[in-house]
Scaffold this motif. Sequence first.
Motif, PDB file in Angstrom:
ATOM      1  N   LEU A   1       0.840  -1.190   0.000  1.00  0.00           N
ATOM      2  CA  LEU A   1       0.000   0.000   0.000  1.00  0.00           C
ATOM      3  C   LEU A   1       0.876   1.240   0.000  1.00  0.00           C
ATOM      4  CD1 LEU A   1      -2.679  -0.952   2.688  1.00  0.00           C
ATOM      5  CD2 LEU A   1      -3.038  -0.814   0.224  1.00  0.00           C
TER       6      LEU A   1
ATOM      7  N   ALA B   1      -2.664   5.753   1.480  1.00  0.00           N
ATOM      8  CA  ALA B   1      -3.844   4.889   1.633  1.00  0.00           C
ATOM      9  C   ALA B   1      -4.449   5.082   3.021  1.00  0.00           C
ATOM     10  CB  ALA B   1      -3.453   3.427   1.420  1.00  0.00           C
TER      11      ALA B   1
ATOM     12  N   ASP C   1      -7.910   0.553   4.215  1.00  0.00           N
ATOM     13  CA  ASP C   1      -7.290  -0.288   3.191  1.00  0.00           C
ATOM     14  C   ASP C   1      -6.461  -1.385   3.837  1.00  0.00           C
ATOM     15  OD1 ASP C   1      -6.645   2.676   1.242  1.00  0.00           O
ATOM     16  OD2 ASP C   1      -8.303   1.265   1.078  1.00  0.00           O
TER      17      ASP C   1
END
Length: 603
Positions: free
Chosen positions: A216, A220, A224
């Motif tokens: 990620l 993010a 998430d």
Amino acid sequence: MDQILQFISSIHPYDSLPEDELTRVAGSFARREYAADEFVYRHGERLDGLYLIENAAVEITDAHGGLVSSLSRGNSFGERGLLEDGAAATTARVIRPGAVLMLPAAEFRHLLNDSPAFARFFRRGRPATRGGADIATLKVSDLLTRSPLSAAPETPIAEAARMMRQAHVSSLGITDPSGALLGLVTIRDMSNRVVAEGRDGSDPVSAIMTADPVSLPPSALGSDVLNAMMERRVGHLPVVEAGRFVGMITQTDLTRVQAISASVLIRDVAQADTVGDMAAVTSRIPDLLVSLVAAHQRHEVVTRLITDIADAVTRRLLVMAEAQLGPPPAPYLWAACGSQGRQDQTGVSDQDNIMILTDGTDPADPYYESLARFVSDGLNAAGYVYCPGDMMATNPRWRQPRSVWRDYFRGWIEKPSPEAQILASVMFDLRAIGGDAALLSGLQAETLELASKNSIFVAHMISNSLKHQPPLGLIRGFATIRSGEHLGHIDMKMNGVVPVADMARVHALRGRLTAVNTRARLEEAEDAGVISGRGARDLIAAYDLIQSLRLENQAALVKAGRKPDNFLSPSDLPDFERSHLRDAFVVVRTMQSALGQGKGVLS
């Protein structure tokens, strides 16, 4: 004091205060007459309180002298500085003499804490306080607690284990000399792939790493992290920025903060065994909406979290479909468009989806038809009703090989008929949900480049973006619905959100920008110089207000025991909010006019 009391009793949010509280607050105001060109305060000065214009006109400018706003009777200013560090973020100069009231800073903060209406009004568009921070709305960069630990792929396994032990960590990033992430090794890998298999500790750590792990970016959201860990059943997620390994998020990190119910819903969806189980989970979305709005979360956070649930439901249905039908004959991609594609779903959403099949696949294969029907029916049962325009993968037209989709896009661009404009608008909002995302990524980039070079197509897209007009009437009024169930209301979606979404899509097309979310498109368009800085900021501010009022109205309907919808009665708003909403619609109409005049609108 009686004069001040009478004045503030007609100004929102003071009009929401109980009578005795209103009287007390009126007594705390100081009143001063200002001459023309006199400064109320200058940028950087300490603020004594919140200012409220009684009968003057005040000009607000930024640190560089740029005009921010022109204010008159009933307008407040100074709250930004009070909400931050107490210093003025702007300069306030009187341009027409008159009286200005000042609410002391201590009283302002008291009202923020004690009056929900006061807090909602002055904190609109600002993040919720960190005191009740939730992992779901924190950025990944806020969750990182230490510098990343990494090793080269040729590092011996035994040395890698010693590095992890000395650093007291349970994972190690494997990187190349440039810092790019190659793989991930965890304590579990040491147990399962080294000890259990009797592997030599002198072997390179690359022999036991998980190559190309899911990662990620720092930007993010914490949601998430939760979604990826729950759906993929992993306990470690590398963080990568600009191709470089910059950190690791683990389940231990998540115990430092409390996840909001959006993540609980994602977990429950991922564990659902039947469509009925998922429907029971999604039935809690209206309550989630109410709690997020009550927590003063920004509208883009609220809609993102709600969309994440739809994404999880879709992916879970795809897994259930494949479990029932068997593995697919060839790779496919399930993609969402509409509000799910743009990640701005609210408390009321239908489904808009397509399937992209691998080239050479027969689109009439019963497998894909059955899979599409299973997922679409499941979404409908879970509250994401069938698309009225049949924009669903169950429609054979929208379940085709990649080469056919390429021909679709080329045809719409080269021959931009009215239908082509509508379809292109929908398809430019596509986002991969489940399956092989590579089937879409290259196609999107190719289509953006092709479309942006076709001036006639761009002109048609601009024309199409001007079809939905803000609901503005004559003499500072609203053009409300004149008959039927929603008499006296305005459609906050079709006449508020859609016009901005349509313009943002055009700006993204002109700049070949890959963002799909409306607000992100406007921000990227400003950064790319596609739209002026002032124009972008005005349009974003207008969009923020429209979306915030839309969500607040939906939350109010849910609390009243009704189903949320997109229809709002302006008469239900206090005068101040009603005036600002109309100003937001004026900004949208002004930007539409500028877009049309700047590129030429086809008649």
